[in-house]
Every structure is written in C-alpha cells, then in structure tokens.
Design an enzyme around this catalytic site. Structure first.
Site, PDB file in Angstrom:
ATOM      1  N   ASP A   8      45.380  37.693  25.862  1.00 39.27           N
ATOM      2  CA  ASP A   8      45.307  37.368  24.436  1.00 39.27           C
ATOM      3  C   ASP A   8      46.452  38.109  23.740  1.00 39.27           C
ATOM      4  O   ASP A   8      47.347  38.672  24.407  1.00 39.27           O
ATOM      5  CB  ASP A   8      43.913  37.678  23.850  1.00 39.27           C
ATOM      6  CG  ASP A   8      43.627  39.169  23.721  1.00 39.27           C
ATOM      7  OD1 ASP A   8      44.462  39.993  24.165  1.00 39.27           O
ATOM      8  OD2 ASP A   8      42.566  39.517  23.171  1.00 39.27           O
ATOM      9  N   CYS A  65      43.442  41.825  28.034  1.00 36.62           N
ATOM     10  CA  CYS A  65      43.258  41.847  26.578  1.00 36.62           C
ATOM     11  C   CYS A  65      43.416  43.308  26.151  1.00 36.62           C
ATOM     12  O   CYS A  65      43.999  44.097  26.900  1.00 36.62           O
ATOM     13  CB  CYS A  65      41.929  41.217  26.167  1.00 36.62           C
ATOM     14  SG  CYS A  65      40.437  41.997  26.808  1.00 36.62           S
ATOM     15  N   THR A  67      41.191  45.755  25.796  1.00 37.71           N
ATOM     16  CA  THR A  67      40.418  46.649  26.670  1.00 37.71           C
ATOM     17  C   THR A  67      40.143  46.068  28.053  1.00 37.71           C
ATOM     18  O   THR A  67      39.745  46.807  28.960  1.00 37.71           O
ATOM     19  CB  THR A  67      39.039  46.939  26.041  1.00 37.71           C
ATOM     20  OG1 THR A  67      38.371  45.670  25.876  1.00 37.71           O
ATOM     21  CG2 THR A  67      39.170  47.649  24.700  1.00 37.71           C
ATOM     22  N   HIS A  98      34.303  45.442  48.106  1.00 36.80           N
ATOM     23  CA  HIS A  98      32.837  45.349  48.023  1.00 36.80           C
ATOM     24  C   HIS A  98      32.340  44.150  47.222  1.00 36.80           C
ATOM     25  O   HIS A  98      31.259  43.649  47.469  1.00 36.80           O
ATOM     26  CB  HIS A  98      32.265  46.630  47.395  1.00 36.80           C
ATOM     27  CG  HIS A  98      32.305  47.802  48.325  1.00 36.80           C
ATOM     28  ND1 HIS A  98      31.652  48.991  48.063  1.00 36.80           N
ATOM     29  CD2 HIS A  98      32.934  47.982  49.520  1.00 36.80           C
ATOM     30  CE1 HIS A  98      31.858  49.837  49.061  1.00 36.80           C
ATOM     31  NE2 HIS A  98      32.640  49.258  49.955  1.00 36.80           N
ATOM     32  N   HIS A 133      27.945  43.561  52.113  1.00 39.98           N
ATOM     33  CA  HIS A 133      28.386  43.166  50.775  1.00 39.98           C
ATOM     34  C   HIS A 133      28.322  41.652  50.575  1.00 39.98           C
ATOM     35  O   HIS A 133      28.219  41.170  49.456  1.00 39.98           O
ATOM     36  CB  HIS A 133      29.811  43.661  50.516  1.00 39.98           C
ATOM     37  CG  HIS A 133      29.919  45.151  50.674  1.00 39.98           C
ATOM     38  ND1 HIS A 133      29.280  46.025  49.828  1.00 39.98           N
ATOM     39  CD2 HIS A 133      30.560  45.910  51.602  1.00 39.98           C
ATOM     40  CE1 HIS A 133      29.517  47.260  50.222  1.00 39.98           C
ATOM     41  NE2 HIS A 133      30.294  47.221  51.300  1.00 39.98           N
TER      42      HIS A 133
END
Ligand code: RB5
Length: 143
Positions: A8, A65, A67, A98, A133
C-alpha cells in the site's frame, strides 16, 4: 523462485529496493502495485496478490504495508493462503519450515532493508518440514 509483490502507500517507498534484492537473488518478481504514495486500501492489494498466488502453483507473495498487520489479516481471509507477518530471519525461517507460509508480510515502518534481506534469504533457502507440521497446516485449512 517466483514472487508476486504488492504494497500500500505505507509500503511503497521500499518496494523497488525489495524488487532489486529479489532480482539479485535470481528470483522472478511480478509487481502488482501500488506505484505511488497516494492513499490506497491495503485490502485491495492483499486480495489481488492472494488471488495470483493461489492461481500460480509454487509461487510466493510479498506484501508490505506500514506494519504488515493489515496485509496479513486481509490475505489470510483467502482459503489456501498462509500469510506470515515476519520481523526477522528467525520468524521468516519458521514461517516456511513449520507453517508452509506462502506469503511473507512485513512493515516498512518496522524493519529495515538489512533485516528484509535476511528474511528473504531465509524464505528462499527454507523448505517446509512437513511431518508433524503437515497435519497442523491441514487443520488450519479446515478452520
Ligand atoms: C496505513 O497508514 C497503515 O495503516 C497500513 O499501511 C498498515 O500498517 C495497516 O495495517
């Protein structure tokens, strides 16, 4: 390895540096925007990129973005997408080993280019471990 990349407005400033990093590592990169700092909704870019990754078997995505949080939340609404918000080489390595993550998310306001480079290196060299996993990843798909 093939990556789609999208950001973004709060992730676009570093996008070209990340594309150069991927080029230097001999990865194929397809840029899905955004291409300016004009405000956009990260949801649109997370959606566009998730659809590409889902329709292109074996490909990966990078979503940036401010964060990395909004991008990861939005991408994970797509069945078959496992978007991991990573902050360092260790979380990137574990996301592949994992969680069999297929999208790497991070925040332009959170990590610098050195850390991003180390995350991408781990992402490229780490295979999904499968085994115990595998069942957990299948359980995620059933939620
Ligand atoms: C944009 O200001 C910012 O909210 C967005 O880039 C992202 O960090 C949201 O999770």
């Amino acid at each position: 390895m093939k990556f789609y990349i999208a950001t973004d407005h709060a992730g676009v400033v570093i996008k070209n540096d990340v594309i150069k990093m991927l080029d230097n590592k001999k990865c194929e990169v397809i840029d899905l925007g955004t291409n300016s700092t004009d405000r956009v909704n990260y949801t649109d870019f997370a959606h566009k990129l998730s659809e590409k990754v889902l329709s292109d078997s074996g490909s990966f995505g990078i979503l940036i973005c401010g964060t990395g949080i909004g991008m990861s939340l939005a991408a994970n609404k797509h069945k078959g997408i496992r978007a991991a918000l990573c902050h360092d080489a260790y979380t990137a390595q574990m996301a592949r080993a994992h969680n069999n993550a297929n999208i790497l998310c991070f925040g332009q306001r959170v990590v610098g280019l050195g850390v991003i480079n180390s995350m991408i290196d781990e992402w490229i060299k780490t295979d999904f471990e499968g085994g115990r996993h595998q069942e957990r990843v299948e359980l995620i798909e059933k939620l």
